[in-house]
Design a protein around this motif. Structure first.
Motif, PDB file in Angstrom:
ATOM      1  N   LEU A 112       0.818  -1.209   0.000  1.00  0.00           N
ATOM      2  CA  LEU A 112       0.000   0.000   0.000  1.00  0.00           C
ATOM      3  C   LEU A 112       0.850   1.257   0.000  1.00  0.00           C
ATOM      4  N   GLU A 113       1.900   1.287   0.797  1.00  0.00           N
ATOM      5  CA  GLU A 113       2.726   2.484   0.902  1.00  0.00           C
ATOM      6  C   GLU A 113       3.438   2.795  -0.413  1.00  0.00           C
ATOM      7  N   ASP A 114       3.744   1.758  -1.213  1.00  0.00           N
ATOM      8  CA  ASP A 114       4.404   1.982  -2.493  1.00  0.00           C
ATOM      9  C   ASP A 114       3.451   2.591  -3.509  1.00  0.00           C
ATOM     10  N   CYS A 115       2.163   2.285  -3.369  1.00  0.00           N
ATOM     11  CA  CYS A 115       1.163   2.859  -4.278  1.00  0.00           C
ATOM     12  C   CYS A 115       0.840   4.299  -3.922  1.00  0.00           C
ATOM     13  N   GLN A 132     -11.336 -11.974  -0.745  1.00  0.00           N
ATOM     14  CA  GLN A 132     -11.590 -13.407  -0.894  1.00  0.00           C
ATOM     15  C   GLN A 132     -10.487 -14.274  -0.300  1.00  0.00           C
ATOM     16  N   GLY A 133     -10.357 -14.200   1.014  1.00  0.00           N
ATOM     17  CA  GLY A 133      -9.420 -15.050   1.725  1.00  0.00           C
ATOM     18  C   GLY A 133      -8.020 -14.492   1.864  1.00  0.00           C
ATOM     19  N   PHE A 134      -7.720 -13.420   1.158  1.00  0.00           N
ATOM     20  CA  PHE A 134      -6.379 -12.838   1.164  1.00  0.00           C
ATOM     21  C   PHE A 134      -6.267 -11.702   2.179  1.00  0.00           C
ATOM     22  N   GLU A 135      -7.251 -11.582   3.078  1.00  0.00           N
ATOM     23  CA  GLU A 135      -7.347 -10.420   3.956  1.00  0.00           C
ATOM     24  C   GLU A 135      -6.093 -10.197   4.802  1.00  0.00           C
ATOM     25  N   LEU A 136      -5.592 -11.238   5.452  1.00  0.00           N
ATOM     26  CA  LEU A 136      -4.475 -11.043   6.367  1.00  0.00           C
ATOM     27  C   LEU A 136      -3.222 -10.602   5.622  1.00  0.00           C
ATOM     28  N   THR A 137      -2.943 -11.211   4.485  1.00  0.00           N
ATOM     29  CA  THR A 137      -1.767 -10.809   3.712  1.00  0.00           C
ATOM     30  C   THR A 137      -1.914  -9.387   3.191  1.00  0.00           C
ATOM     31  N   ALA A 138      -3.112  -9.022   2.749  1.00  0.00           N
ATOM     32  CA  ALA A 138      -3.346  -7.650   2.291  1.00  0.00           C
ATOM     33  C   ALA A 138      -3.166  -6.661   3.438  1.00  0.00           C
ATOM     34  N   LEU A 139      -3.652  -7.021   4.616  1.00  0.00           N
ATOM     35  CA  LEU A 139      -3.452  -6.153   5.781  1.00  0.00           C
ATOM     36  C   LEU A 139      -1.970  -5.998   6.101  1.00  0.00           C
ATOM     37  N   GLN A 140      -1.237  -7.090   6.013  1.00  0.00           N
ATOM     38  CA  GLN A 140       0.205  -7.015   6.242  1.00  0.00           C
ATOM     39  C   GLN A 140       0.874  -6.120   5.196  1.00  0.00           C
ATOM     40  N   GLY A 141       0.302  -6.120   3.990  1.00  0.00           N
ATOM     41  CA  GLY A 141       0.822  -5.267   2.925  1.00  0.00           C
ATOM     42  C   GLY A 141       0.524  -3.791   3.118  1.00  0.00           C
ATOM     43  N   CYS A 142      -0.328  -3.475   4.089  1.00  0.00           N
ATOM     44  CA  CYS A 142      -0.594  -2.066   4.410  1.00  0.00           C
ATOM     45  C   CYS A 142       0.502  -1.484   5.286  1.00  0.00           C
ATOM     46  N   GLY A 143       1.287  -2.357   5.907  1.00  0.00           N
ATOM     47  CA  GLY A 143       2.503  -1.982   6.609  1.00  0.00           C
ATOM     48  C   GLY A 143       2.416  -0.742   7.472  1.00  0.00           C
ATOM     49  N   SER A 144       3.279   0.221   7.168  1.00  0.00           N
ATOM     50  CA  SER A 144       3.423   1.413   7.991  1.00  0.00           C
ATOM     51  C   SER A 144       2.223   2.346   7.928  1.00  0.00           C
TER      52      SER A 144
END
Length: 213
Positions: A112-115, A132-144
């Motif tokens: 997210l921060e890179d976008c 669709q099931g990817f919620e935790l990884t997407a949340l981790q991708g929100c990072g800082s």
């Protein structure tokens, strides 16, 4: 949507925007809110862009949000709003007929921060995920940037509908550790025996709660 009308976020980040269903609800309930949306599949993204072509308060990024930047295979459902970066299980199609895998595509994945870069996440901000099931990884991708959100609104499942997905209790625990507590459950789906399958969960940052007597 009553939830959006009550919260009145100034900004919404819509991850898994599909054709713009949640963004439309946001524009109706919170017309002054800015929406930053993410949809990696070209066809629904095309419809999204057409729908909001004249709206300066809406911006679409044609990528998926994940933990590491790069490319990934997305499993495209016969109903594209059920597509996922995780393989679709037979359970998903049995419970929601017509959602079996129809093919795969390669999509871009970014954090997210890179976008967003220097885009200001003005508060109060709401983070919505329907991936669709990817919620935790997407949340981790929100990072800082996760700390910038007063609320998280995410679809989570109680049973495995996508291979390897984090279930609701894991997502709830992960967000609680980061200061976001479950405060609402919406749109609960059940199987024919009355067993809970999935729902939309609203999380709130404790520091943003109003003080009441």
């Amino acid at each position: 949507m009553a939830m959006l009308q009550r919260l009145q976020p100034a900004m919404v980040v819509d991850i898994g925007a599909n054709r713009g269903q949640f963004t439309l609800a946001t524009r109706h309930a919170c017309p002054a809110a800015r929406v930053l949306a993410f949809e990696p599949l070209p066809q629904p993204a095309k419809i999204f862009r057409k729908l909001f072509a004249d709206n300066d308060n809406v911006r679409l990024f044609s990528v998926a949000v994940g933990l590491e930047p790069g490319e990934a295979t997305i499993h495209v459902s016969a109903r594209d709003d059920s597509s996922s970066l995780l393989p679709i299980t037979a359970t998903q199609n049995a419970l929601f007929p017509g959602t079996a895998e129809a093919g795969t595509q390669t999509v871009r994945v970014m954090r997210l921060e890179d976008c967003l870069g220097s885009v200001e996440l003005r508060g109060p901000a709401l983070l919505k995920l329907d991936v669709q099931g990817f919620e935790l990884t997407a949340l981790q991708g929100c990072g800082s940037l996760l700390h910038a959100f007063s609320w998280v609104y995410a679809e989570c499942s109680f049973v495995e509908l996508y291979e390897g997905q984090a279930l609701a209790d894991e997502v709830i625990a992960w967000l609680r550790e980061r200061g976001l507590s479950l405060c609402g459950v919406f749109n609960m789906a059940y199987d024919k025996w009355g067993k809970a399958i999935q729902a939309d969960f609203l999380f709130e940052r404790a520091s943003d709660r109003p003080i009441t007597a």
